[in-house]
Design a protein around this motif. Structure first.
Motif, PDB file in Angstrom:
ATOM      1  N   GLY A 128      37.553  64.985  -5.419  1.00 28.17           N
ATOM      2  CA  GLY A 128      38.176  63.676  -5.464  1.00 28.17           C
ATOM      3  C   GLY A 128      37.566  62.756  -4.434  1.00 28.17           C
ATOM      4  O   GLY A 128      36.732  63.172  -3.615  1.00 28.17           O
ATOM      5  N   LEU A 129      37.969  61.500  -4.473  1.00 24.70           N
ATOM      6  CA  LEU A 129      37.413  60.485  -3.573  1.00 24.70           C
ATOM      7  C   LEU A 129      38.503  59.582  -3.035  1.00 24.70           C
ATOM      8  O   LEU A 129      39.359  59.105  -3.796  1.00 24.70           O
ATOM      9  N   VAL A 130      38.472  59.346  -1.738  1.00 21.47           N
ATOM     10  CA  VAL A 130      39.287  58.302  -1.121  1.00 21.47           C
ATOM     11  C   VAL A 130      38.355  57.125  -0.865  1.00 21.47           C
ATOM     12  O   VAL A 130      37.391  57.244  -0.106  1.00 21.47           O
ATOM     13  N   ALA A 131      38.612  56.012  -1.533  1.00 18.25           N
ATOM     14  CA  ALA A 131      37.732  54.844  -1.454  1.00 18.25           C
ATOM     15  C   ALA A 131      38.431  53.713  -0.716  1.00 18.25           C
ATOM     16  O   ALA A 131      39.507  53.266  -1.111  1.00 18.25           O
ATOM     17  N   ASP A 132      37.816  53.245   0.336  1.00 13.66           N
ATOM     18  CA  ASP A 132      38.396  52.236   1.221  1.00 13.66           C
ATOM     19  C   ASP A 132      37.596  50.938   1.093  1.00 13.66           C
ATOM     20  O   ASP A 132      36.370  50.943   1.195  1.00 13.66           O
ATOM     21  N   GLY A 133      38.289  49.832   0.828  1.00 12.86           N
ATOM     22  CA  GLY A 133      37.589  48.555   0.715  1.00 12.86           C
ATOM     23  C   GLY A 133      38.494  47.383   0.440  1.00 12.86           C
ATOM     24  O   GLY A 133      39.640  47.340   0.893  1.00 12.86           O
ATOM     25  N   ARG A 134      37.952  46.432  -0.327  1.00 16.98           N
ATOM     26  CA  ARG A 134      38.713  45.237  -0.671  1.00 16.98           C
ATOM     27  C   ARG A 134      38.861  45.038  -2.175  1.00 16.98           C
ATOM     28  O   ARG A 134      39.680  44.239  -2.604  1.00 16.98           O
ATOM     29  N   ASP A 135      38.059  45.769  -2.954  1.00 16.88           N
ATOM     30  CA  ASP A 135      38.181  45.667  -4.414  1.00 16.88           C
ATOM     31  C   ASP A 135      38.075  47.030  -5.075  1.00 16.88           C
ATOM     32  O   ASP A 135      37.656  47.159  -6.211  1.00 16.88           O
ATOM     33  N   MET A 136      38.457  48.069  -4.355  1.00 11.14           N
ATOM     34  CA  MET A 136      38.361  49.423  -4.898  1.00 11.14           C
ATOM     35  C   MET A 136      39.296  49.594  -6.105  1.00 11.14           C
ATOM     36  O   MET A 136      38.918  50.154  -7.130  1.00 11.14           O
ATOM     37  N   GLY A 137      40.522  49.126  -5.980  1.00 12.16           N
ATOM     38  CA  GLY A 137      41.496  49.284  -7.052  1.00 12.16           C
ATOM     39  C   GLY A 137      41.407  48.233  -8.137  1.00 12.16           C
ATOM     40  O   GLY A 137      41.847  48.471  -9.266  1.00 12.16           O
ATOM     41  N   THR A 138      40.825  47.085  -7.822  1.00  2.91           N
ATOM     42  CA  THR A 138      40.759  45.998  -8.807  1.00  2.91           C
ATOM     43  C   THR A 138      39.472  46.015  -9.613  1.00  2.91           C
ATOM     44  O   THR A 138      39.454  45.592 -10.772  1.00  2.91           O
ATOM     45  N   VAL A 139      38.374  46.495  -9.020  1.00  4.13           N
ATOM     46  CA  VAL A 139      37.069  46.425  -9.693  1.00  4.13           C
ATOM     47  C   VAL A 139      36.343  47.770  -9.737  1.00  4.13           C
ATOM     48  O   VAL A 139      36.040  48.288 -10.809  1.00  4.13           O
ATOM     49  N   VAL A 140      36.044  48.319  -8.581  1.00  4.08           N
ATOM     50  CA  VAL A 140      35.139  49.469  -8.508  1.00  4.08           C
ATOM     51  C   VAL A 140      35.741  50.711  -9.162  1.00  4.08           C
ATOM     52  O   VAL A 140      35.090  51.402  -9.943  1.00  4.08           O
ATOM     53  N   PHE A 141      37.008  50.992  -8.854  1.00  2.00           N
ATOM     54  CA  PHE A 141      37.693  52.145  -9.436  1.00  2.00           C
ATOM     55  C   PHE A 141      39.025  51.683 -10.031  1.00  2.00           C
ATOM     56  O   PHE A 141      40.100  52.075  -9.574  1.00  2.00           O
ATOM     57  N   ALA A 142      38.915  50.861 -11.055  1.00  2.00           N
ATOM     58  CA  ALA A 142      40.117  50.299 -11.681  1.00  2.00           C
ATOM     59  C   ALA A 142      40.976  51.368 -12.345  1.00  2.00           C
ATOM     60  O   ALA A 142      42.152  51.122 -12.651  1.00  2.00           O
ATOM     61  N   ASP A 143      40.405  52.563 -12.564  1.00  2.00           N
ATOM     62  CA  ASP A 143      41.158  53.657 -13.171  1.00  2.00           C
ATOM     63  C   ASP A 143      41.638  54.663 -12.137  1.00  2.00           C
ATOM     64  O   ASP A 143      41.995  55.807 -12.482  1.00  2.00           O
ATOM     65  N   ALA A 144      41.670  54.280 -10.866  1.00  2.00           N
ATOM     66  CA  ALA A 144      42.095  55.184  -9.793  1.00  2.00           C
ATOM     67  C   ALA A 144      43.470  55.766 -10.089  1.00  2.00           C
ATOM     68  O   ALA A 144      44.356  55.082 -10.605  1.00  2.00           O
ATOM     69  N   VAL A 145      43.648  57.040  -9.754  1.00  2.00           N
ATOM     70  CA  VAL A 145      44.918  57.705 -10.020  1.00  2.00           C
ATOM     71  C   VAL A 145      46.037  57.096  -9.188  1.00  2.00           C
ATOM     72  O   VAL A 145      47.207  57.097  -9.582  1.00  2.00           O
ATOM     73  N   GLN A 146      45.697  56.563  -8.015  1.00  2.00           N
ATOM     74  CA  GLN A 146      46.664  55.870  -7.175  1.00  2.00           C
ATOM     75  C   GLN A 146      45.954  54.734  -6.450  1.00  2.00           C
ATOM     76  O   GLN A 146      44.870  54.916  -5.903  1.00  2.00           O
ATOM     77  N   LYS A 147      46.569  53.560  -6.468  1.00  2.00           N
ATOM     78  CA  LYS A 147      46.033  52.398  -5.773  1.00  2.00           C
ATOM     79  C   LYS A 147      47.019  51.972  -4.692  1.00  2.00           C
ATOM     80  O   LYS A 147      48.220  51.899  -4.934  1.00  2.00           O
ATOM     81  N   VAL A 148      46.481  51.703  -3.519  1.00  2.00           N
ATOM     82  CA  VAL A 148      47.304  51.297  -2.385  1.00  2.00           C
ATOM     83  C   VAL A 148      46.696  50.043  -1.780  1.00  2.00           C
ATOM     84  O   VAL A 148      45.471  49.928  -1.667  1.00  2.00           O
ATOM     85  N   PHE A 149      47.539  49.100  -1.406  1.00  2.00           N
ATOM     86  CA  PHE A 149      47.083  47.897  -0.703  1.00  2.00           C
ATOM     87  C   PHE A 149      47.787  47.875   0.645  1.00  2.00           C
ATOM     88  O   PHE A 149      49.007  47.729   0.725  1.00  2.00           O
ATOM     89  N   LEU A 150      47.007  48.076   1.712  1.00  2.00           N
ATOM     90  CA  LEU A 150      47.551  48.047   3.062  1.00  2.00           C
ATOM     91  C   LEU A 150      47.432  46.647   3.637  1.00  2.00           C
ATOM     92  O   LEU A 150      46.395  45.987   3.489  1.00  2.00           O
ATOM     93  N   THR A 151      48.483  46.202   4.273  1.00  2.00           N
ATOM     94  CA  THR A 151      48.452  44.888   4.898  1.00  2.00           C
ATOM     95  C   THR A 151      49.167  44.958   6.243  1.00  2.00           C
ATOM     96  O   THR A 151      49.765  45.973   6.600  1.00  2.00           O
ATOM     97  N   ALA A 152      49.065  43.909   7.006  1.00  2.00           N
ATOM     98  CA  ALA A 152      49.754  43.780   8.290  1.00  2.00           C
ATOM     99  C   ALA A 152      49.639  42.313   8.692  1.00  2.00           C
ATOM    100  O   ALA A 152      48.754  41.594   8.195  1.00  2.00           O
ATOM    101  N   SER A 153      50.488  41.873   9.570  1.00  2.00           N
ATOM    102  CA  SER A 153      50.409  40.478  10.006  1.00  2.00           C
ATOM    103  C   SER A 153      49.076  40.232  10.701  1.00  2.00           C
ATOM    104  O   SER A 153      48.470  41.147  11.274  1.00  2.00           O
TER     105      SER A 153
END
Length: 231
Positions: A128-153
């Motif tokens: 498996g792969l853990v992919a870290d970026g800014r468009d991993m879930g929207t473009v590069v791996f749109a079929d990811a088994v789980q998508k997470v968006f981390l944010t903070a102030s």
């Protein structure tokens, strides 16, 4: 047991702005899961560094995209997080604030993004792969088994970066850091191609005031809920 083809290996996509904790969380998750790890931001930082060394303007889309196709890039494995360009270790060079700002400019070039797309997807390997970026879930791996968006102030992210740089003996102004973070957020979220935003089916986690270990636990729980083997 039949081996899963590489292109069907599960992907955990973790996106978010700089300073949200993506890198630290992603590396810990990859280690916990025994999966491969992709730091996509490093690719853009390397590309920006290489472009500068070649004397290219960062907005020279044709030139930067052509350069991206032939980059000689190397990454360390396991606990070794070194990054190499043309046989030279450039880990420290690409982690500077200037490198981050330059990467944001390069990342706004559609042709450059396309040139790096297949290179990023090649990291998808069993188990498996853990992919870290800014468009991993929207473009590069749109079929990811789980998508997470981390944010903070923005203030929290500036504080984190300030502490990191001070710990390395680098003198920095926190007001300048906050301004840089706000400017990069605006540039990343408003670009025409693959703007920074959560995927429609992403779990959004605000890491402000939350420990890294708790964030990792939350994401592992998400995978367990989807019956993804986390052992």
């Amino acid at each position: 047991m039949t081996e899963t083809p590489a292109n069907n290996a599960p992907v955990l996509a973790i996106d978010g702005p700089g300073g949200a904790g993506k890198g630290t969380v992603s590396r810990l998750l990859a280690a916990s899961l025994g999966w491969h790890y992709l730091d996509s931001g490093a690719l853009y930082r390397i590309l920006a560094l290489a472009a500068g060394r070649k004397g290219l303007q960062l907005d020279d889309e044709t030139g930067v995209a052509a350069l991206a196709q032939g980059l000689d890039i190397g990454f360390g494995t396991g606990a070794d997080d070194s990054v190499w360009l043309d046989g030279e270790e450039v880990s420290a060079l690409i982690r500077s604030e200037q490198a981050g700002a330059m990467a944001s400019v390069v990342a706004a070039l559609p042709a450059a993004r396309q040139a790096l797309l297949l290179r990023q997807r090649a990291f998808r390997q069993v188990p498996g792969l853990v992919a870290d970026g800014r468009d991993m879930g929207t473009v590069v791996f749109a079929d990811a088994v789980q998508k997470v968006f981390l944010t903070a102030s923005a203030q929290e992210r500036a504080d984190r970066r300030y502490k990191q740089l001070i710990a390395k003996g680098i003198d920095v102004n926190i007001g300048d850091l906050l301004s840089d973070i706000n400017a990069r957020d605006e540039r990343d979220s408003s670009r025409a191609v693959a703007p920074l935003r959560p995927a429609a089916d992403a779990a959004v986690i605000d890491t402000t005031g939350i420990s890294i270990s708790r964030v990792v636990s939350q994401i592992l729980e998400l995978l367990t809920d989807k019956n993804v083997n986390t052992q």
